[in-house]
Design a protein around this motif. Sequence first.
Motif, PDB file in Angstrom:
ATOM      1  N   LEU A 195      20.682  -7.014  -2.323  1.00  0.00           N
ATOM      2  CA  LEU A 195      20.238  -5.780  -1.675  1.00  0.00           C
ATOM      3  C   LEU A 195      19.266  -5.006  -2.568  1.00  0.00           C
ATOM      4  CD1 LEU A 195      23.594  -4.558  -0.086  1.00  0.00           C
ATOM      5  CD2 LEU A 195      21.649  -5.581   1.079  1.00  0.00           C
ATOM      6  N   GLN A 196      19.510  -5.014  -3.872  1.00  0.00           N
ATOM      7  CA  GLN A 196      18.577  -4.369  -4.783  1.00  0.00           C
ATOM      8  C   GLN A 196      17.215  -5.053  -4.745  1.00  0.00           C
ATOM      9  OE1 GLN A 196      20.454  -4.358  -8.611  1.00  0.00           O
ATOM     10  NE2 GLN A 196      21.725  -2.557  -8.151  1.00  0.00           N
ATOM     11  N   GLY A 197      17.215  -6.391  -4.664  1.00  0.00           N
ATOM     12  CA  GLY A 197      15.956  -7.117  -4.531  1.00  0.00           C
ATOM     13  C   GLY A 197      15.237  -6.762  -3.234  1.00  0.00           C
ATOM     14  N   GLU A 198      16.020  -6.672  -2.125  1.00  0.00           N
ATOM     15  CA  GLU A 198      15.412  -6.281  -0.857  1.00  0.00           C
ATOM     16  C   GLU A 198      14.848  -4.866  -0.931  1.00  0.00           C
ATOM     17  OE1 GLU A 198      18.264  -6.775   2.207  1.00  0.00           O
ATOM     18  OE2 GLU A 198      18.383  -8.968   2.008  1.00  0.00           O
ATOM     19  N   CYS A 199      15.588  -3.969  -1.589  1.00  0.00           N
ATOM     20  CA  CYS A 199      15.092  -2.590  -1.736  1.00  0.00           C
ATOM     21  C   CYS A 199      13.788  -2.553  -2.534  1.00  0.00           C
ATOM     22  CB  CYS A 199      16.156  -1.723  -2.402  1.00  0.00           C
ATOM     23  SG  CYS A 199      17.603  -1.388  -1.372  1.00  0.00           S
ATOM     24  N   ASP A 200      13.758  -3.327  -3.620  1.00  0.00           N
ATOM     25  CA  ASP A 200      12.527  -3.375  -4.421  1.00  0.00           C
ATOM     26  C   ASP A 200      11.371  -3.936  -3.599  1.00  0.00           C
ATOM     27  OD1 ASP A 200      13.938  -2.354  -6.554  1.00  0.00           O
ATOM     28  OD2 ASP A 200      14.344  -4.336  -7.432  1.00  0.00           O
ATOM     29  N   MET A 202      11.067  -3.810  -0.341  1.00  0.00           N
ATOM     30  CA  MET A 202      10.690  -2.796   0.648  1.00  0.00           C
ATOM     31  C   MET A 202       9.905  -1.663   0.003  1.00  0.00           C
ATOM     32  SD  MET A 202      14.037  -2.556   3.133  1.00  0.00           S
ATOM     33  CE  MET A 202      14.488  -3.923   4.180  1.00  0.00           C
ATOM     34  N   ARG A 203      10.284  -1.260  -1.212  1.00  0.00           N
ATOM     35  CA  ARG A 203       9.524  -0.214  -1.911  1.00  0.00           C
ATOM     36  C   ARG A 203       8.084  -0.678  -2.150  1.00  0.00           C
ATOM     37  NH1 ARG A 203      14.371   0.127  -5.136  1.00  0.00           N
ATOM     38  NH2 ARG A 203      15.603   1.987  -4.557  1.00  0.00           N
ATOM     39  N   ASN A 204       7.948  -1.918  -2.593  1.00  0.00           N
ATOM     40  CA  ASN A 204       6.590  -2.451  -2.803  1.00  0.00           C
ATOM     41  C   ASN A 204       5.813  -2.496  -1.485  1.00  0.00           C
ATOM     42  OD1 ASN A 204       7.116  -2.820  -5.539  1.00  0.00           O
ATOM     43  ND2 ASN A 204       7.903  -4.901  -5.212  1.00  0.00           N
ATOM     44  N   GLU A 205       6.517  -2.884  -0.418  1.00  0.00           N
ATOM     45  CA  GLU A 205       5.853  -2.918   0.881  1.00  0.00           C
ATOM     46  C   GLU A 205       5.439  -1.524   1.329  1.00  0.00           C
ATOM     47  OE1 GLU A 205       6.674  -4.703   5.383  1.00  0.00           O
ATOM     48  OE2 GLU A 205       8.192  -4.868   3.795  1.00  0.00           O
ATOM     49  N   ILE A 206       6.305  -0.545   1.063  1.00  0.00           N
ATOM     50  CA  ILE A 206       5.976   0.841   1.417  1.00  0.00           C
ATOM     51  C   ILE A 206       4.756   1.317   0.636  1.00  0.00           C
ATOM     52  CG2 ILE A 206       6.797   3.228   1.221  1.00  0.00           C
ATOM     53  CD1 ILE A 206       9.584   2.186   1.916  1.00  0.00           C
ATOM     54  N   LYS A 207       4.713   1.002  -0.654  1.00  0.00           N
ATOM     55  CA  LYS A 207       3.551   1.387  -1.456  1.00  0.00           C
ATOM     56  C   LYS A 207       2.275   0.753  -0.919  1.00  0.00           C
ATOM     57  CE  LYS A 207       6.057   2.169  -5.779  1.00  0.00           C
ATOM     58  NZ  LYS A 207       6.222   1.726  -7.190  1.00  0.00           N
ATOM     59  N   ASP A 208       2.369  -0.538  -0.564  1.00  0.00           N
ATOM     60  CA  ASP A 208       1.189  -1.194   0.000  1.00  0.00           C
ATOM     61  C   ASP A 208       0.763  -0.543   1.304  1.00  0.00           C
ATOM     62  OD1 ASP A 208       1.251  -2.920  -2.141  1.00  0.00           O
ATOM     63  OD2 ASP A 208       2.350  -4.504  -1.060  1.00  0.00           O
ATOM     64  N   MET A 209       1.737  -0.234   2.142  1.00  0.00           N
ATOM     65  CA  MET A 209       1.402   0.392   3.419  1.00  0.00           C
ATOM     66  C   MET A 209       0.842   1.792   3.213  1.00  0.00           C
ATOM     67  SD  MET A 209       4.630  -0.856   5.770  1.00  0.00           S
ATOM     68  CE  MET A 209       3.942  -0.133   7.254  1.00  0.00           C
ATOM     69  N   GLU A 210       1.372   2.555   2.237  1.00  0.00           N
ATOM     70  CA  GLU A 210       0.816   3.865   1.942  1.00  0.00           C
ATOM     71  C   GLU A 210      -0.616   3.748   1.434  1.00  0.00           C
ATOM     72  OE1 GLU A 210       3.502   5.575  -0.815  1.00  0.00           O
ATOM     73  OE2 GLU A 210       4.941   6.286   0.715  1.00  0.00           O
ATOM     74  N   HIS A 211      -0.843   2.756   0.566  1.00  0.00           N
ATOM     75  CA  HIS A 211      -2.201   2.549   0.060  1.00  0.00           C
ATOM     76  C   HIS A 211      -3.150   2.183   1.197  1.00  0.00           C
ATOM     77  CE1 HIS A 211      -5.347   1.613  -2.773  1.00  0.00           C
ATOM     78  NE2 HIS A 211      -5.464   0.365  -2.280  1.00  0.00           N
TER      79      HIS A 211
END
Length: 257
Positions: A195-200, A202-211
């Motif tokens: 789950l921690q890996g999935e969270c990481d 998802m965080r990276n995906e969120i950063k990419d989507m924000e960018h």
Amino acid sequence: MAESMDFDEDHIDEITLVKYNNPVLVIKNPEKTVDTSANLKIQKQEREGRPGSGGITTDNRKETEEILNDILPPRCWEEDGQLWSQTVSSVPATRQDVSNLQEMLDTRLQQTQARETGICPVRRELYRQCFDEIIRQVTINCAERGFLLSRIRDEITMSMEAYETLYCSSAAFGIRKALQSQEGKEQLYQKVLDLQGECDAMRNEIKDMEHKAEQTERRNNEMKLSEERKHAEEIAFLKKTNAQLKSQLEGIIAPKK
């Protein structure tokens, strides 16, 4: 006769607090002959020679022996292809015998290094032998008391066996639950890592989507400014063209002087 007796070869040679008669040969190997008449004669002399036993008739002695064999079954073992039997003594006990029993109990407790407190199988076995000897002594004088004491002994033994079974089952249950909890703990730990890996991720995906969203918004703003500027230029051009056409039209329409 031999089928109703319990074989306990491992404990025959041990010192017991219960008083037994001399061993008697039950089944003889044809190849080996043993004269047991001497043992039987000594056994008979010991029974008849003990103080206080002269008043016991033969029938009463036989009945007492049967009762004792029922309460305390004979010990049987096989040696060199021959079956030996040893029954408990039916000789009445004296005060000295009781004192000797107490001394033997204390001595055996010291020799075996039995624990004074807590759970100790050695101490329990010695006290069981002592209780059996007391039952033997009481049964000779009063069979009803002996039977009652044997019932108490059997009830205590059954309760102890039930406690042991309960303890073993509870210990096994505890070990099984501990293993299951350990296995479940490892599974949960692995699940936490996943789950921690999935969270990481998802965080990276969120950063990419924000960018990407910032870039898209910036392009949209630039396109908007460009369209507004282009629109303003077109309006200015159209206004200028309109003014020129209006001026030309007025020049055409105006009357000549």
